[in-house]
Design an enzyme around this catalytic site. Structure first.
Site, mmCIF file in Angstrom:
data_model
loop_
_atom_site.group_PDB
_atom_site.id
_atom_site.type_symbol
_atom_site.label_atom_id
_atom_site.label_comp_id
_atom_site.label_asym_id
_atom_site.label_seq_id
_atom_site.Cartn_x
_atom_site.Cartn_y
_atom_site.Cartn_z
ATOM 1 C CG ASP A 62 -2.236 -1.247 1.053
ATOM 2 O OD1 ASP A 62 -3.490 -0.626 0.751
ATOM 3 O OD2 ASP A 62 -1.739 -2.251 1.723
ATOM 4 C CB THR A 150 -5.451 -3.636 1.316
ATOM 5 O OG1 THR A 150 -5.143 -2.353 1.090
ATOM 6 C CG2 THR A 150 -4.481 -4.931 2.635
#
Length: 384
Positions: A62, A150
């Site tokens: 990320d 995610t």
């Protein structure tokens, strides 16, 4: 073939750079192709997985993707601010700085210059909270979700996570690009069972979807983007929403955190995951793919008819979960509003442009059944 959108910066007296777009053939801009090449390779990094305060997971990838994209666009567009999901404060407090810097340095294939810790942290913070005050007037800025979905990404290599980048010019989304590395290009997802069957069909995995205001939405196989022997201008296919004109015929997708029973339409229709056996007063509910952007991708590509999300008081709706999906759906012929039929207000967060406040929730459709769906939601909500 897709008309490429070259971005030309024009100096302005306001301190921003005004953007003009000139459709030009035959190839997409080098910036776009480089961004997603480095991103996809970064996804193989094995790093720590930590939960943020809102109980959502975050990984080295990320932060790494955010740093890489921030570094790239800051070189080409140094005066345009970035609104993005992550900031370095979380990295520092969880001892993730070293693995992120290492991952970014390893994947900066287009820049031989070594990066310091400060270089990477500054790149991440360029899009972080409090990085820039937009003010109340329309603004020009990028919106980035480094990895949308995610939760799915950390579960394995088959997850349909998405990287999304969009450009807002004077309050209007004018450009969007999404990358989904595990998307099966030629599959038709009719139900949860069909959707999961892509695990056994590796050929053609991954797409890039690009939308430009007035130029439509286009997609290309990610495999071809990464293959240097393939001409970058070839194999672009225009995307269109599906043609269903009745809500009862539509294919729905909803957030994985919400149930069909929590949505107004459940009063009228039961949800069935088997598209072949949908009866009266039933609708087809597609698999709950992780992340909002994948659901926008589903609608824009014609695989789903509707994505419906209920706004909840305990959960803020972040702009990066929707911005790039909005323009991709719009340019594919669809429509995006709140449950009152109003366009989503990107400037609702007057200072930072990070939060949106849709009344009731968000409705994304193929456009043909949008008004009918809104009327159903309104009538049901008023009766409750």
């Amino acid at each position: 073939m897709i008309p490429a959108m070259d971005l030309h910066l024009l100096r302005s007296s306001t301190g921003f750079s005004a953007i003009r777009f000139f459709p030009r053939y035959p190839s997409p801009s080098p910036l776009r192709s480089r961004l997603f090449i480095v991103q996809r390779s970064l996804f193989s990094v094995e790093g720590r997985i930590i939960e943020k305060k809102d109980q959502t997971p975050v990984t080295v990838a990320d932060f790494g993707v955010q740093a890489l994209i921030s570094l790239e666009i800051s070189k080409s567009f140094p005066s345009i601010p970035l609104v993005a999901e992550e900031d370095s404060g979380f990295l520092r407090s969880n001892n993730l700085v070293d693995p992120v810097v290492s991952a970014v340095s390893d994947h900066m294939s287009f820049n031989k210059k070594s990066l310091s810790h400060d270089d990477v942290l500054e790149a991440i913070d360029r899009g972080g909270k409090n990085a820039f005050a937009m003010g109340t007037k329309p603004a020009t800025y990028w919106i980035l979700d480094p990895i949308d979905g995610t939760r799915g990404f950390v579960k394995g290599s088959q997850a349909l996570y998405v990287v999304g980048l969009s450009l807002v010019v004077e309050g209007e989304i004018v450009l969007g690009v999404m990358g989904c590395p595990n998307w099966v290009v030629d599959a038709t997802y009719k139900s949860t069972t069909h959707a999961q069957s892509y695990r056994n069909s590796s050929p053609g995995l991954g797409i890039i979807m690009v939308a430009h205001v007035g130029c439509g939405t286009w997609k290309k196989r990610l495999k071809n983007m990464l293959d240097r022997s393939t001409k970058i201008s070839s194999d672009w296919t225009r995307c269109f929403v599906d043609g269903f004109c009745l809500v009862s015929d539509a294919r729905f997708c909803i957030p994985e955190s919400q149930t069909w029973e929590s949505l107004p339409l459940s009063v009228l229709y039961k949800a069935r995951i088997d598209d072949d056996n949908v009866g009266d007063k039933e609708i087809c509910l597609l698999s709950a793919f992780c992340g909002s952007l994948c659901k926008y991708l589903m609608v824009a590509s014609g695989r789903a008819s509707v994505f419906i999300l209920r706004a909840r008081s305990e959960k803020l709706i972040k702009v990066w979960d929707h911005a790039v999906g909005m323009i991709c759906v719009h340019e594919a012929g669809g429509k995006v509003t709140d449950w009152k039929g109003r366009e989503l207000d990107l400037a609702a967060d007057k200072v930072e442009r990070r939060i949106i406040y849709p009344e009731g929730g968000i409705l994304v459709t193929n456009g043909k059944i949008h008004n009918e769906t809104l009327e159903m939601i309104s009538s049901i909500s008023s009766a409750v």
